[in-house]
Design an enzyme around this catalytic site. Structure first.
Site, short mmCIF file in Angstrom:
data_model
loop_
_atom_site.label_atom_id
_atom_site.label_comp_id
_atom_site.label_asym_id
_atom_site.label_seq_id
_atom_site.Cartn_x
_atom_site.Cartn_y
_atom_site.Cartn_z
N HIS A 115 -5.08 5.27 -7.18
CA HIS A 115 -4.21 4.68 -6.20
C HIS A 115 -4.08 3.16 -6.68
O HIS A 115 -2.84 2.48 -6.53
CB HIS A 115 -4.62 5.14 -4.96
N GLU A 125 -1.62 2.62 -9.31
CA GLU A 125 -0.34 2.64 -8.77
C GLU A 125 0.54 1.45 -8.25
O GLU A 125 1.56 1.16 -8.32
CB GLU A 125 -0.23 4.02 -7.66
N GLU A 127 -2.76 -0.25 4.07
CA GLU A 127 -2.14 1.13 3.98
C GLU A 127 -2.92 2.17 4.55
O GLU A 127 -2.56 2.96 5.31
CB GLU A 127 -1.74 1.34 2.83
#
Length: 442
Positions: free
Chosen positions: A70, A73, A150
């Site tokens: 992640h 990304e 997030e």
């Protein structure tokens, strides 16, 4: 015809197939370095969607690297040796395009939708990101904070929490049981060296799949991809076979043999309930029967869960069933959001509808309606280039075959009521976990 995707080139520069009734042409090429390129040319389209798929997801992380997938990304958008983060953003904004990325449990995709005339730019920018990310230490620390925000945002959504905890409960210590985005602890702890090592190991020619759909020309796009990857420093001269697809052999290592009951307390107005068990792997032959079962049980307004829990009793606004398949194992579950005082009643109804389906099967009318719903959804879902780009990527990385629309429809229509009942019986008999998130007392 079914297009089976081999792991090595068969002597042809590209395999070719006409799929569907709209004249779209699908082609596939394997470059010497192992990069796979698949395109679907859609006549009359002035736009195109291109995606760079890397066959790595959260399940592939090892101790000390948790959260790296992640992290990457995010970091690939933060600059390369040739471009700053602002350069990347401006490149797509200047042409009205869209660029984004998605991390999954088994793959990561960087994609963009642009006008066909801007496709060379999109290929160049995304290839630059994949091959030449700087992974700057200061940018990494900045992005560490962004990712923690997030995760905090997701933790504030009780529905997200319920689904995440359900996956962890059903899959346990299996790598698929870990959250895709990592946890606050793993994101705080993972060092830059681990993220860099994860990047260098997985972002390689033999793991990359480039797919594009819309106003594309296959041979031109292959040339553009080759040029862009070479400019990024990747060697595509040596004959290297693509990395093998994941095994479809059943993999239950670490999966609990008994169901789990979990209650998570949140100060919210509504309780969220997820009930379920292990499901089918992504390539299980029964996946089409599972789609029909899911549609009949909780896939729309005419489904049993919607009619029984919402329409007849008014106990929930949202209720549905869902399934997720991966290499070797999957999950299957039922969801509802309701008043905390109604949790026990709604839980009983969710379970009873699954067990009733297992015992009595579905009616002929339900079978026809579910098949019609899936057939229409399949065709309508392929109206845009993004859906077709994604279909190509999953065919290459997950299924190992690309069905034409007609073949997919035939497999759906071939599902019988007996197939659905037998599968429901199997799923209902599996160890069942229950996760509840809401304002519960002791």
């Amino acid at each position: 015809m079914t297009w089976h995707l081999p792991l090595v080139a068969d002597g042809e520069p590209g395999a070719e197939l006409t799929a569907g009734q709209d004249g779209a042409t699908i082609r596939r090429t394997i470059l010497p370095g192992g990069v796979r390129v698949l395109t679907e040319q859609m006549p009359g389209q002035r736009s195109a969607t291109v995606g760079a798929w890397v066959g790595v997801g959260s399940r592939d992380e090892t101790d000390g690297h948790f959260g790296s997938t992640h992290f990457l990304e995010h970091l690939l958008f933060k600059g390369t040796t040739r471009r700053t983060a602002m350069d990347i953003a401006e490149a797509f904004d200047a042409v009205g395009g869209e660029a984004n990325a998605a991390t999954g449990k088994e793959h990561t995709c960087y994609y963009a939708r642009v006008l066909d005339t801007d496709l060379p730019m999109a290929i160049d920018v995304i290839s630059d990101m994949v091959t030449s990310a700087r992974l700057d230490a200061d940018e990494l620390e900045t992005e560490r904070g962004v990712i923690l925000e997030e995760l905090a945002m997701n933790d504030d959504d009780p529905g997200d929490v319920a689904h995440e905890e359900f996956s962890a409960a059903v899959l346990g210590k299996h790598p698929l049981g870990r959250p895709i985005g990592g946890t606050p602890d793993t994101i705080r702890d993972v060092p830059r060296e681990a993220v860099l090592e994860h990047y260098r190991w997985h972002y390689r020619p033999e793991t990359l799949v480039v797919t594009a759909a819309g106003g594309v020309d296959h041979e031109t796009l292959v040339d553009q991809v080759t040029e862009a990857l070479t400019a990024g420093g990747w060697s595509l001269d040596e004959p290297v076979a693509p990395r093998a697809r994941r095994s479809d052999v059943e993999d239950l290592d670490g999966v609990p043999t008994e169901g789990v009951a979990l209650t998570i307390r949140r100060t919210v107005e509504q309780a969220n309930i997820v009930i379920g068990s292990t499901g089918l792997s992504a390539t299980d032959d029964r996946r089409f029967a599972l789609s029909v079962l899911n549609a009949a049980l909780g896939g729309g307004m005419s489904s049993r869960l919607f009619q029984e829990i919402r329409e007849k009793r008014g106990l929930a606004y949202t209720t549905y069933s869902f399934a997720s398949g991966h290499g070797g194992v999957g999950t299957f579950g039922l969801y509802a959001g309701c008043a905390p005082a109604k949790v026990d009643q709604v839980t009983d109804l969710l379970v009873s509808e699954l067990e009733r389906l297992a015992a009595d099967g579905i009616t002929g009318a339900e079978l026809d309606r579910s098949i019609g719903q899936l057939s229409g959804g399949l065709v309508l879902g392929l109206e845009d280039s993004g859906s077709r780009m994604s279909r190509l990527g999953k065919a290459e990385l997950v299924y190992g075959e690309l069905l034409s629309v007609a073949e997919s429809l035939e497999r759906i229509k071939a599902v019988t009521a007996d197939d659905v009942r037998a599968l429901a019986e199997d799923l209902a008999a599996r160890p069942r976990s229950v996760v509840r998130v809401g304002p519960f007392g002791d």
